[in-house]
Design a protein around this motif. Structure first.
Motif, PDB file in Angstrom:
ATOM      1  N   ALA A  26      15.259 -25.374 -22.486  1.00 61.27           N
ATOM      2  CA  ALA A  26      15.358 -24.937 -21.144  1.00 61.27           C
ATOM      3  C   ALA A  26      15.540 -26.364 -20.059  1.00 61.27           C
ATOM      4  CB  ALA A  26      15.009 -23.650 -20.698  1.00 61.27           C
ATOM      5  N   ALA A  29      12.075 -26.093 -17.641  1.00 61.27           N
ATOM      6  CA  ALA A  29      11.425 -24.462 -16.590  1.00 61.27           C
ATOM      7  C   ALA A  29      10.093 -24.064 -16.863  1.00 61.27           C
ATOM      8  CB  ALA A  29      12.685 -23.651 -18.273  1.00 61.27           C
ATOM      9  N   GLY A  33       9.445 -19.560 -18.125  1.00 60.02           N
ATOM     10  CA  GLY A  33      10.848 -19.620 -17.085  1.00 60.02           C
ATOM     11  C   GLY A  33      10.441 -17.864 -16.471  1.00 60.02           C
ATOM     12  N   GLU A 129      16.917 -19.262 -21.787  1.00 59.02           N
ATOM     13  CA  GLU A 129      16.171 -19.989 -21.413  1.00 59.02           C
ATOM     14  C   GLU A 129      14.649 -20.202 -22.467  1.00 59.02           C
ATOM     15  OE1 GLU A 129      14.228 -18.264 -17.466  1.00 59.02           O
ATOM     16  OE2 GLU A 129      16.750 -18.406 -16.773  1.00 59.02           O
ATOM     17  N   ASN A 130      13.079 -20.043 -22.236  1.00 64.50           N
ATOM     18  CA  ASN A 130      13.050 -20.247 -23.690  1.00 64.50           C
ATOM     19  C   ASN A 130      12.262 -18.744 -24.236  1.00 64.50           C
ATOM     20  OD1 ASN A 130      11.861 -23.340 -22.797  1.00 64.50           O
ATOM     21  ND2 ASN A 130      10.370 -22.408 -21.664  1.00 64.50           N
TER      22      ASN A 130
END
Length: 525
Positions: A26, A29, A33, A129-130
């Motif tokens: 990401a 991020a 995130g 995201e993560n």
């Protein structure tokens, strides 16, 4: 050390950042995130396989029981990366991409893939995201012209969250089937303390009775948080159809159980939430109160699954519903499928080149008379309430010379097996098919074991061959030469982690309609 398949699929273990290195990072991020909590609380799923692909599903919900039904997600579009591999360690990635999860669809994701190799096992995962999702396993169907040596398929229905633990889903997952059919009542609409089992419900529903889109989204999310259900979704592709409780009890087309001017809006909300939470293709996206759910899934030349919808197009139940001796049940104008679906099904019989034609549907198909006297007293909610409709479809497969017709059924919260007839009034009439009915996953609670043949309705209806009132599911092994069915049961669902065992087994031989029992375990305890 690589995670084993069982660890990945049956514990729902999410991969760490190092193991997920193949997924793009990401950009920009922070460590966790903007999504500060794991959004993959509802697990992953796949479904509707064909010989070129399938649907991959997930839904982002860091707070799955949020009352607004949106799972604690921010009101923004979230890119969700997905990855498909030929191995469980993702060293042989064959596809990857990005889908956008929108608030308007409760941040659900449906990835509809094609162009894959036939009859292959694949593994998949997502990243938002993560955060990395659990890993799921899925597969493509064989090529249309192929005759596979076997298919391991399980089917289930009726999982009332409050009535017990979903251990049966985990036990089914542990058998590692290649395909799972869910035949309805995946979730229930009731508020807490409305639908109770003797001794009290082991678990409670969150929220009120489901009527709004927010209610249905919250309820689906509560069910999907169950680790045992997640394990069953992650182990194999599912093919799903709904029955009544995905909307409300005993609804029929546009007729609710009790007068309700808001029923069209309720039905539309239920359909929207059902699509958002199931691995369905774009062809099933609801349009208001309409949803295309009947469809076919082909497994090469071995089997065609005709998945039916017996709720959305049916005439209202006759004679006030319930068990009745009812003249209206024989009205030839009445239908449980609607004319269009009936024509589609019979046309499918005529065109079929499959060794096995299997109807995946919701309610009891064979006649089930509960009166030992001269009256015929049957359930108006089942095919017994639509006798002419059942007769037209049965004659449809007989006239089409379908080689091996088999009906799969849910709904009744008990295992049943039956031979199918054109004339149930004549026990000596020829058998023209077979019906396998799965018990519930949890609905109505623990249940009880009994000796085979002890149920009084078996004596009234000699075509009914088996009944058992423990909870469970049915496993089948389908080959060119036979369909073998194991009726698996659990001794209890009021506590978690029950064992499962096979209570009875039946075989249907190729070209020989009817059931042959091969195993019967006496009751224990």
């Amino acid at each position: 050390m690589a995670l084993s398949r069982r660890t990945i699929l049956l514990t729902g273990a999410a991969l760490g950042a190092g193991a997920a290195a193949g997924l793009p990072a990401a950009a920009g991020a922070a460590a966790a995130g903007p999504l500060r909590r794991d959004p993959f609380t509802l697990g992953v799923a796949s479904g509707d396989p064909d010989h070129e692909g399938f649907v991959l599903w997930t839904r982002l919900a860091p707070e799955p029981l949020a009352e607004d039904g949106l799972g604690g997600m921010p009101d923004r579009v979230v890119p969700v990366h997905w990855e498909l591999a030929a191995d469980e360690n993702f060293r042989q990635v064959v596809r990857r991409g990005v889908e956008l999860a929108h608030a308007g669809s409760a941040h659900s994701v449906h990835v509809e893939l094609d162009g894959l190799l036939a009859a292959r096992e694949y593994f998949y995962r997502f990243r938002a995201e993560n955060w990395i999702s659990p890993v799921g396993r899925t597969r493509t169907a064989p090529a249309p012209w192929a005759m596979p040596s076997a298919l391991a398929m399980g089917f289930a229905s009726c999982s009332q969250y409050e009535h017990g633990y979903f251990t049966a889903y985990r036990r089914l997952a542990e058998t590692e089937p290649e395909l799972i059919l869910h035949l309805g009542d995946y979730q229930y609409e009731y508020a807490k303390d409305t639908y109770n089992v003797p001794g009290g419900n082991p678990r409670d529903h969150e929220g009120p009775e489901t009527r709004t889109l927010a209610n249905y989204r919250q309820r689906h999310a509560q069910y999907k948080t169950d680790a045992d259900l997640q394990a069953a979704h992650a182990v194999a592709p599912w093919v799903v159809v709904f029955d009544d409780h995905e909307v409300e009890n005993n609804w029929a087309d546009e007729v609710p159980e009790a007068p309700d001017p808001d029923f069209p809006a309720r039905r539309a909300a239920a359909f929207q939430a059902y699509y958002e939470n199931m691995p369905l293709r774009r062809s099933s996206i609801p349009r208001g109160i309409d949803m295309q759910l009947y469809r076919r899934v082909r497994w090469g030349r071995l089997a065609t699954f005709h998945m039916l919808d017996t709720r959305q197009y049916r005439d209202d139940q006759a004679c006030g519903d319930g068990y009745r001796n009812c003249a209206a049940a024989y009205d030839p104008a009445r239908s449980i499928t609607g004319a269009e679906q009936e024509a589609w099904l019979i046309d499918g019989f005529r065109r079929s080149e499959a060794r096995w034609d299997i109807l995946g549907q919701q309610v009891f198909f064979a006649q089930r008379d509960r009166d030992a006297g001269p009256l015929t007293v049957t359930s108006m909610d089942a095919w017994d309430g639509y006798v002419a409709s059942r007769d037209r479809i049965t004659r449809g497969w007989v006239e089409a010379k379908v080689r091996n017709p088999v009906v799969l059924t849910g709904d009744v919260h008990a295992h049943w097996a039956s031979d199918l007839k054109l004339d149930y009034a004549d026990p000596t009439s020829r058998t023209v098919g077979s019906e396998l009915v799965c018990s519930s996953i949890t609905s109505t609670g623990d249940g009880a074991d009994s000796a085979s043949g002890s149920h009084p309705w078996l004596r009234i209806n000699p075509h009914l061959r088996f009944q058992n009132n423990l909870r469970g599911y049915v496993r089948t092994t389908i080959t060119p030469g036979q369909l073998a069915a194991d009726f698996d049961v659990l001794p209890y669902v009021s506590r978690p982690d029950a064992p499962a065992y096979t209570r009875a087994s039946f075989v249907i031989s190729d070209g020989v309609p009817g059931l042959h029992q091969t195993y019967d375990r006496p009751p224990t305890g």
